[in-house]
Design a protein around this motif. Structure first.
Motif, PDB file in Angstrom:
ATOM      1  N   GLU A   1     -41.100 -18.441  25.923  1.00  0.00           N
ATOM      2  CA  GLU A   1     -41.285 -18.902  24.571  1.00  0.00           C
ATOM      3  C   GLU A   1     -39.793 -19.431  23.929  1.00  0.00           C
ATOM      4  OE1 GLU A   1     -44.375 -17.654  21.609  1.00  0.00           O
ATOM      5  OE2 GLU A   1     -43.725 -15.691  22.326  1.00  0.00           O
ATOM      6  N   GLY A   2     -38.670 -19.472  25.065  1.00  0.00           N
ATOM      7  CA  GLY A   2     -37.578 -20.147  24.905  1.00  0.00           C
ATOM      8  C   GLY A   2     -36.546 -19.306  24.152  1.00  0.00           C
ATOM      9  N   VAL A   3     -35.336 -19.641  24.243  1.00  0.00           N
ATOM     10  CA  VAL A   3     -34.133 -19.179  23.470  1.00  0.00           C
ATOM     11  C   VAL A   3     -33.224 -20.461  23.088  1.00  0.00           C
ATOM     12  CG1 VAL A   3     -32.724 -18.720  25.705  1.00  0.00           C
ATOM     13  CG2 VAL A   3     -32.389 -17.265  23.748  1.00  0.00           C
ATOM     14  N   ASP A   4     -32.720 -20.049  21.718  1.00  0.00           N
ATOM     15  CA  ASP A   4     -31.907 -20.932  21.311  1.00  0.00           C
ATOM     16  C   ASP A   4     -30.439 -20.691  21.978  1.00  0.00           C
ATOM     17  OD1 ASP A   4     -29.821 -22.202  19.682  1.00  0.00           O
ATOM     18  OD2 ASP A   4     -31.200 -21.961  17.939  1.00  0.00           O
TER      19      ASP A   4
ATOM     20  N   GLY B   1     -37.179 -20.881  15.938  1.00  0.00           N
ATOM     21  CA  GLY B   1     -36.986 -22.443  16.222  1.00  0.00           C
ATOM     22  C   GLY B   1     -38.317 -23.303  16.087  1.00  0.00           C
ATOM     23  N   VAL B   2     -39.528 -22.791  16.436  1.00  0.00           N
ATOM     24  CA  VAL B   2     -40.910 -23.383  15.944  1.00  0.00           C
ATOM     25  C   VAL B   2     -40.977 -23.301  14.227  1.00  0.00           C
ATOM     26  CG1 VAL B   2     -43.352 -23.692  15.958  1.00  0.00           C
ATOM     27  CG2 VAL B   2     -41.954 -23.035  18.014  1.00  0.00           C
ATOM     28  N   LEU B   3     -40.807 -22.556  13.658  1.00  0.00           N
ATOM     29  CA  LEU B   3     -40.644 -22.370  12.202  1.00  0.00           C
ATOM     30  C   LEU B   3     -39.867 -23.400  11.457  1.00  0.00           C
ATOM     31  CD1 LEU B   3     -41.231 -18.460  11.593  1.00  0.00           C
ATOM     32  CD2 LEU B   3     -42.907 -20.122  11.682  1.00  0.00           C
ATOM     33  N   ARG B   4     -38.695 -23.572  11.967  1.00  0.00           N
ATOM     34  CA  ARG B   4     -37.664 -24.278  11.498  1.00  0.00           C
ATOM     35  C   ARG B   4     -38.177 -25.820  11.610  1.00  0.00           C
ATOM     36  NH1 ARG B   4     -33.398 -20.944  13.259  1.00  0.00           N
ATOM     37  NH2 ARG B   4     -33.446 -21.858  15.477  1.00  0.00           N
TER      38      ARG B   4
ATOM     39  N   GLU C   1     -34.319 -23.677  32.553  1.00  0.00           N
ATOM     40  CA  GLU C   1     -35.918 -23.253  32.312  1.00  0.00           C
ATOM     41  C   GLU C   1     -36.239 -22.868  31.168  1.00  0.00           C
ATOM     42  OE1 GLU C   1     -36.919 -20.888  35.619  1.00  0.00           O
ATOM     43  OE2 GLU C   1     -35.529 -21.756  37.175  1.00  0.00           O
ATOM     44  N   PHE C   2     -35.543 -22.224  30.153  1.00  0.00           N
ATOM     45  CA  PHE C   2     -36.199 -21.500  28.990  1.00  0.00           C
ATOM     46  C   PHE C   2     -35.300 -21.905  27.784  1.00  0.00           C
ATOM     47  CE2 PHE C   2     -36.313 -18.541  32.390  1.00  0.00           C
ATOM     48  CZ  PHE C   2     -37.797 -18.391  32.512  1.00  0.00           C
ATOM     49  N   ASP C   3     -34.808 -23.284  27.710  1.00  0.00           N
ATOM     50  CA  ASP C   3     -34.547 -23.810  26.406  1.00  0.00           C
ATOM     51  C   ASP C   3     -35.494 -23.858  25.510  1.00  0.00           C
ATOM     52  OD1 ASP C   3     -33.078 -25.475  24.463  1.00  0.00           O
ATOM     53  OD2 ASP C   3     -32.201 -26.792  25.978  1.00  0.00           O
ATOM     54  N   GLU C   4     -35.150 -23.287  24.151  1.00  0.00           N
ATOM     55  CA  GLU C   4     -36.244 -23.277  23.150  1.00  0.00           C
ATOM     56  C   GLU C   4     -36.492 -24.900  22.872  1.00  0.00           C
ATOM     57  OE1 GLU C   4     -36.228 -20.554  19.381  1.00  0.00           O
ATOM     58  OE2 GLU C   4     -34.782 -22.204  18.994  1.00  0.00           O
ATOM     59  N   ASN C   5     -35.791 -25.893  22.766  1.00  0.00           N
ATOM     60  CA  ASN C   5     -36.083 -27.128  22.598  1.00  0.00           C
ATOM     61  C   ASN C   5     -37.287 -27.626  23.218  1.00  0.00           C
ATOM     62  OD1 ASN C   5     -34.128 -27.522  20.621  1.00  0.00           O
ATOM     63  ND2 ASN C   5     -32.563 -27.986  22.302  1.00  0.00           N
ATOM     64  N   ALA C   6     -37.428 -27.203  24.410  1.00  0.00           N
ATOM     65  CA  ALA C   6     -38.646 -27.642  25.309  1.00  0.00           C
ATOM     66  C   ALA C   6     -39.957 -27.207  24.628  1.00  0.00           C
ATOM     67  CB  ALA C   6     -38.328 -27.277  26.780  1.00  0.00           C
TER      68      ALA C   6
END
Length: 379
Positions: free
Chosen positions: A178-181, A26-29, A357-362
């Motif tokens: 580190e979040g999840v999509d 997600g960060v790389l994108r 709590e763990f949405d990758e967007n945050a």
């Protein structure tokens, strides 16, 4: 003519390219879509090709993850220093022990800003060995240099503070996983069938509680022969706690576990499971548990830092004692004997917790904010 603005250069450094590709897509994108030049610095593996296809530049890095030879570690430091001097990244993110230590020093010597991300404290805080003592001294020295030090859970941050490993405690930040999509890991109803599948997903390491999982499987299968126990993940990896293929083969011959090998996409295996298990001794915030909860799977995990961040005991899963096959077997049997409605409700609650709590967007927003604070560039 007006000069074109300089392209933002961001580097991510890890002891495996696989971890960057798996955990930080997600960060790389976000970075590549916004025009940043992204460099992945890690030992070469099969994920170099998909990373390059995403638009990243990949640089092979010598890292002796198992070794304690200072000469090998100096090669890592020197390679990073040369890369930073040559390419002048605007920000470097370091992950895992040796990149955190030697990368932070190399970035300081090359005068480039860096962030250290402690993805889990691993053997340094599990074992009481000379190697662990040396690693702590190196942490204490190296962590005076990053602009910020990110921790995935409060226990890890408090452990560093308690042992005086942070020269600048005010630079410690809590990332909270580190979040999840949530779109990629969509909710799936539990399977309806006679057999019951437990699965442990991750690198096959003793520190992940694999021995306890196998012993608990023996005990549970003796009472519930319809219970199946699966292992999914790389074997014989470059880690002091690695399990060999020979040991896994012996468990398979005993008809205790099914070894599924490695998978580029774990979602079909999570969907096929009734419960995801992680009896780890210590974690950052385990990705596999976030993914499992996102897909609606109840969990059995140890009551240790990282796991208890994801699992709410009795609500989204069950917690057991670490390094205790009796406790693990008891909780696996409890999970097996819950009625289908109770397990389904755990899955629903797990999905809700991950979404909150763990949405990758945050997490992606945190990276954007940090890069903006250091470079002045908004992504």
């Amino acid at each position: 003519m007006t000069a074109q603005p300089e392209r933002l250069r961001i580097a991510l450094v890890c002891n495996t390219a696989w971890a960057i590709y798996t955990y930080r897509r997600g960060v790389l994108r976000m970075l590549t879509e916004r025009g940043a030049e992204v460099t992945i610095i890690a030992p070469r593996d099969r994920t170099f090709e998909p990373l390059i296809a995403m638009g990243c530049r990949c640089v092979e890095l010598p890292v002796a993850s198992k070794g304690t030879d200072p000469r090998e570690d100096l090669k890592t430091l020197a390679a990073l220093y040369r890369e930073y001097r040559a390419t002048r990244p605007h920000v470097v993110f370091h992950y895992t022990i040796k990149p955190n230590i030697y990368g932070s020093i190399a970035a300081r010597l090359a005068r480039v800003p860096s962030i250290a991300v402690t993805t889990g404290l691993g053997y340094v805080f599990i074992q009481k060995s000379r190697t662990a003592m040396v690693a702590k001294r190196l942490y204490r020295f190296a962590f005076r240099f990053p602009r910020e030090v990110w921790f995935l859970n409060r226990d890890d941050r408090d452990a560093f503070a308690r042992q005086d490993l942070l020269a600048h405690p005010d630079r410690a930040r809590l990332l909270h996983g580190e979040g999840v999509d949530l779109d990629e890991y969509a909710f799936e109803p539990l399977p309806e069938r006679e057999s019951f599948v437990f699965i442990l997903i991750g690198r096959l390491l003793w520190d992940k509680g694999v021995a306890e999982f196998v012993e608990a499987a023996r005990r549970v299968r003796a009472i519930y022969p319809n219970a199946r126990f699966q292992l999914l993940g790389p074997v014989g990896v470059d880690n002091p706690s690695a399990i060999s293929r020979t040991e896994v083969d012996a468990w398979e011959r005993d008809n205790v576990i099914e070894y599924l090998g490695e998978a580029h996409d774990v979602r079909p295996h999570i969907a096929n499971a009734d419960c995801v298990v992680l009896p780890s001794y210590r974690e950052g915030v385990p990705r596999t548990l976030m993914e499992a909860s996102a897909m609606g799977r109840p969990i059995v995990a140890t009551d240790v830092p990282g796991c208890r961040e994801v699992v709410e005991d009795g609500v989204t899963g069950l917690l057991c004692e670490a390094k205790n096959a009796d406790s693990l077997a008891h909780q696996l049997e409890r999970m097996l004997t819950l009625d289908a409605r109770q397990r389904a409700e755990m899955g629903v609650q797990g999905r809700a917790k991950v979404a909150q709590e763990f949405d990758e967007n945050a997490v992606v927003e945190r990276y954007k904010g940090t890069i903006r604070a250091i470079t002045g560039v908004s992504l």
